[in-house]
Each structure stands twice: as C-alpha cells, then as structure tokens.
Design an enzyme around this catalytic site. Structure first.
Site, short mmCIF file in Angstrom:
data_model
loop_
_atom_site.label_atom_id
_atom_site.label_comp_id
_atom_site.label_asym_id
_atom_site.label_seq_id
_atom_site.Cartn_x
_atom_site.Cartn_y
_atom_site.Cartn_z
CB VAL A 122 102.98 32.00 19.12
CG1 VAL A 122 103.01 32.50 17.67
CG2 VAL A 122 103.44 30.56 19.19
CD GLU B 114 79.38 19.27 32.25
OE1 GLU B 114 79.22 18.19 31.66
OE2 GLU B 114 80.44 19.93 32.18
N GLY C 209 97.07 21.37 24.02
CA GLY C 209 95.77 20.84 24.40
C GLY C 209 95.53 19.48 23.76
CG PHE C 210 91.83 17.36 24.50
CD1 PHE C 210 92.11 16.20 25.21
CD2 PHE C 210 91.00 18.31 25.08
CE1 PHE C 210 91.59 15.99 26.48
CE2 PHE C 210 90.46 18.11 26.35
CZ PHE C 210 90.76 16.95 27.04
CG ASP D 145 88.13 24.23 20.91
OD1 ASP D 145 87.25 23.52 20.37
OD2 ASP D 145 88.42 24.14 22.11
CD GLN E 298 83.27 12.82 20.28
OE1 GLN E 298 83.38 11.84 19.55
NE2 GLN E 298 82.20 13.02 21.02
#
Length: 443
Positions: free
Chosen positions: A98, A194, A32-33, A323, A339
């Site tokens: 994993v 959203e 991910g990010f 996260d 971010q």
C-alpha cells in the site's frame, strides 16, 4: 472479479480496479491474525473481498523466536495466504504494498511487484497492517540491533547467533572471543524473555561438545530492560518466578537499565560499555506506516484511535484492527496480543456483514481476555487468566498444546509437534543454518 495482476501498459495514471456491479467491495490490508480473521468472518457475506499484503505468507508470530534460535524452520510456522482463496470463493489475494489511502474517493493506491501501481476502489476498508520494531527515536540502532517481526528477521537473527559461535571458535583473541560469546537482548517483554531462554538452552545443550576451542555453555546472555521488572503485563509473582527461572538458565537480568547507545561493538547501558557482537532489540513496537495514510489521530506508537466499533470517526466504513489500533476497555488499553487481534478482526467482519445486509451494528467491541502465557525455556511456562496464575511443567504442557492447535495448517501442526518431540528427547535443533550471502562473480 476483475484481476489486478494484468499486463501493465505505459500510462499517466494507474488503472482503477473497480468492484463487480451489485457487490460491495471490501479491502483488507494485512494478512496477519486480524486481517485473516476479518476475511473469514465475511465468508458468507455477499461481498467481494481483496486481501492485500506485501508478503505471500501468514506468520504464526508467537513461535517466531523459535525460528530465530534454530528450533523450527520458517516453513513450520508460516502458511501461504493464497490458500484462503481455495476455501473462500468471495476472497482474492493480492501481493502488493500500500502506497496511499484516500478516504474521500474511497480508493487505495498499491504497488504490485513487477506490475506497477494500481488504484483499488472500496466500499469498506479494514486496516490490519500490524507492527514493526520501535527504537524510540534512535532508528540508527536498527543497523546493529535487529528486531523480530518477520521470517527475514528471524533468519537474520539465527545467522547472527550461530555466526557468533563460529567466529568465537576461529579467533585467538580472548577479548574478541568473549565479545562474540556475549548476547545482549534489549527489552524484557514476552519476546525478550522467550528469546533469551531459548538462546541459553541453545548454548548449554544443543551446541555442547560441538566446538574444540570454546565452551558455548560459558556464553554470557544479558536481558536488559528500563522498567522495574520483566514481563510487566503479568502479575508480579509470575514475573519473579520467570526471573528466577532465567537465572537458573544462566541469563543475567538487569532491570531499571536504559540503553543509551548501540553500535558494532555492543551497547552502552547505564553509562557502562558492554562489548557484544550480537545485540537483539525486543524493547518496543510501533504501528505500520500505513496507519498514517488515514490522516487520523494516533497515539505515540503510531496506532490509530478507534471508536466502539473499531472504526475511524473521520472516515465512513474504515476500520483499524489488531496492532494498528488502540482502544481502551474498563480504563485499560486492550493488549496487543494475537487473541485480541483475532477478536477484533472477527468483530469487524460481522459489523461489515451486518451493514451490507442493512442491519444494525449490534453491540460495541468488547475484548474477552482468555489469559496470557509466556514460556521460559524447556519445561517451564507461566499463565495468567483472571485470578488464575500458574507456572511450571504442567503450564508448559498447556502452552505447547495450545500453540500446536493454533498453528494455521495441519501440516504445520504435524511438523512442529514432531520437531518439538525430537528436540525434547535429543536436545538438538534441526535448523542450525547460516544462510550464504551473494558470492562475487568469478573473474
């Protein structure tokens, strides 16, 4: 580098994939990010990196709701993780899941699809495994109220939404038609807001005049939340503006409402039954179960408590980012946003590079908040950055520009920009597809 994707022979213990002599081995769990940011920060370090993920693609999660509502196709917000190998010579990608972590022996057990188990050695371990939906102890809700964390989730929700309109058109039972045209979203954070706004515009604009027996614009869209207001991480003034915008779009917002039950007929909230064929869960998240394998202290959401350098106190050179980690700054938790994950991944990459070179770690991690944004349908977004608070059309243009620029590949940016432009002018959405299930074999 020794590859782990080799032919598997019967044996009692899984083979151990060892590091190249003379080079430190960095294992990054999660593409991910945070995971990708950590890998890129190590581009010039004298290390051997393996990025492990059970998916072969990176998802631009801020636009996942647009896949769920047929605005964009899955390929427009995703990119293959393996493309990083061509750009970064010290990086290899491993498609695997994993299964265990042993900080004592510095090994990670993984399962490679079609190959079998492998044991990987590491000198540095970065856990960036992300989150999954949390049903707050009611996992039975998941069967009837899918969350939105992956492309599979988005495609399943898209099929659920579009199928509801098809079934409403087909039935002659007025009660069943009303149930099919009632959409309930549980959780009024950015994803819930959203998604609700996008469903409302799908029903009132895109699907207009597409049916003979029903009027999609008469759909009922409910956004429920147990808190005092929607978008609690934003200023109250922006929350009120978003609420008014949702009401203008036809979304019914109910706060202070606890959902007590979710089943195949809808939900029971605040003691009242709401018949609905489409219930979507946008209420909460919990950390990946990979975090539990570390045996470290966790919060209620399953996120690991980390130190000032995003590390685990009990395990040398083990880091948790994004996260999957929880860390406080100035008395407040660092938010679980993209971010923050990118900054943490990049920070840990630099810490590892310094340790490999024999340098000091430097300053502890500090999150730099560049602002939060949320879009509430066409032409309206909200922004909060420090003392700056804005909303409306210009903010929406800023939101659109920033999201296009943040997409992982040039082709993603071009496709999304083109599709948005067409959708803006025509009101149409190009990905209104209901995937076919497996058909029984012919007798």
């Amino acid at each position: 580098m020794t590859t782990v994707l080799t032919k598997s022979f019967p044996q009692e213990k899984p083979p151990v994939t060892k590091a190249v002599p003379g080079k430190k081995r960095v294992l990054i769990v999660g593409g991910g990010f945070a995971g990708i940011a950590a890998a890129r920060a190590l581009k010039r370090a004298d290390v051997e990196i393996t990025l492990i993920d059970r998916r072969n693609h990176h998802i631009f999660q801020p636009l996942l709701y647009q896949v769920a509502t047929a605005v964009l196709a899955p390929s427009e917000i995703a990119a293959p993780i393996r493309q990083l190998e061509a750009k970064q010579k010290n990086l290899s990608v491993l498609l695997a899941e994993v299964k265990g972590i042993n900080p004592g022996t510095r090994t990670v057990d993984v399962d490679c699809p079609g190959i079998g188990p492998r044991k990987l050695e590491y000198d540095f371990l970065v856990i960036a495994a992300g989150m999954r939906p949390s049903y707050f102890g009611h996992d039975e809700f998941a069967r009837f109220a899918p969350g939105l964390k992956s492309l599979n989730d988005a495609e399943a929700i898209r099929a659920k939404i579009l199928s509801a309109f098809e079934l409403a058109e087909s039935t002659d039972d007025e009660k069943e038609r009303a149930r099919q045209m009632t959409f309930v979203l549980v959780g009024a954070g950015p994803t819930g807001v959203e998604l609700a706004a996008s469903i409302a515009q799908l029903a009132s604009v895109t699907l207009r005049n597409n049916y003979r027996k029903i009027d999609p614009a008469k759909s009922r869209i409910l956004l429920l939340d147990g808190g005092a207001r929607i978008l609690p991480t934003f200023a109250e003034t922006l929350s009120r503006k978003a609420t008014r915008r949702l009401a203008k779009l036809g979304v019914e917002v109910s706060t202070g409402v606890k959902v007590e039950k979710v089943d195949d007929q809808g939900v029971i909230a605040a003691g009242a039954r709401i018949p609905s064929a489409t219930v979507l869960w946008t209420a909460g998240v919990s950390a990946s179960p990979v975090v539990k394998m570390l045996g470290t202290k966790m919060d209620r959401a399953g996120r690991a408590f980390v130190g000032a350098f995003m590390d685990i106190p009990e395990a040398l050179n083990v880091f948790v980012v994004g996260d999957a980690a929880t860390i406080s700054q100035d008395g407040h938790p660092v938010p679980g946003v993209a971010q923050a994950a990118i900054q943490q991944g990049r920070f840990v990459g630099h810490v590892i590079a310094n340790r490999v070179r024999g340098r000091k770690d430097g300053r502890p991690f500090r999150y730099r908040n560049k602002g939060n944004m949320a879009v509430v349908g066409k032409n309206f977004a909200i922004l909060e950055s420090g003392h700056l608070r804005s909303s409306g059309f210009l903010t929406w243009l800023v939101w659109a520009a920033l999201h296009v620029l943040a997409l992982p590949q040039l082709q993603n940016r071009f496709r999304v920009q083109t599709q948005w432009f067409w959708s803006y002018l025509s009101g149409q959405r190009s990905s209104r597809l209901i995937s076919e299930g497996p058909r029984p074999p012919a007798s």
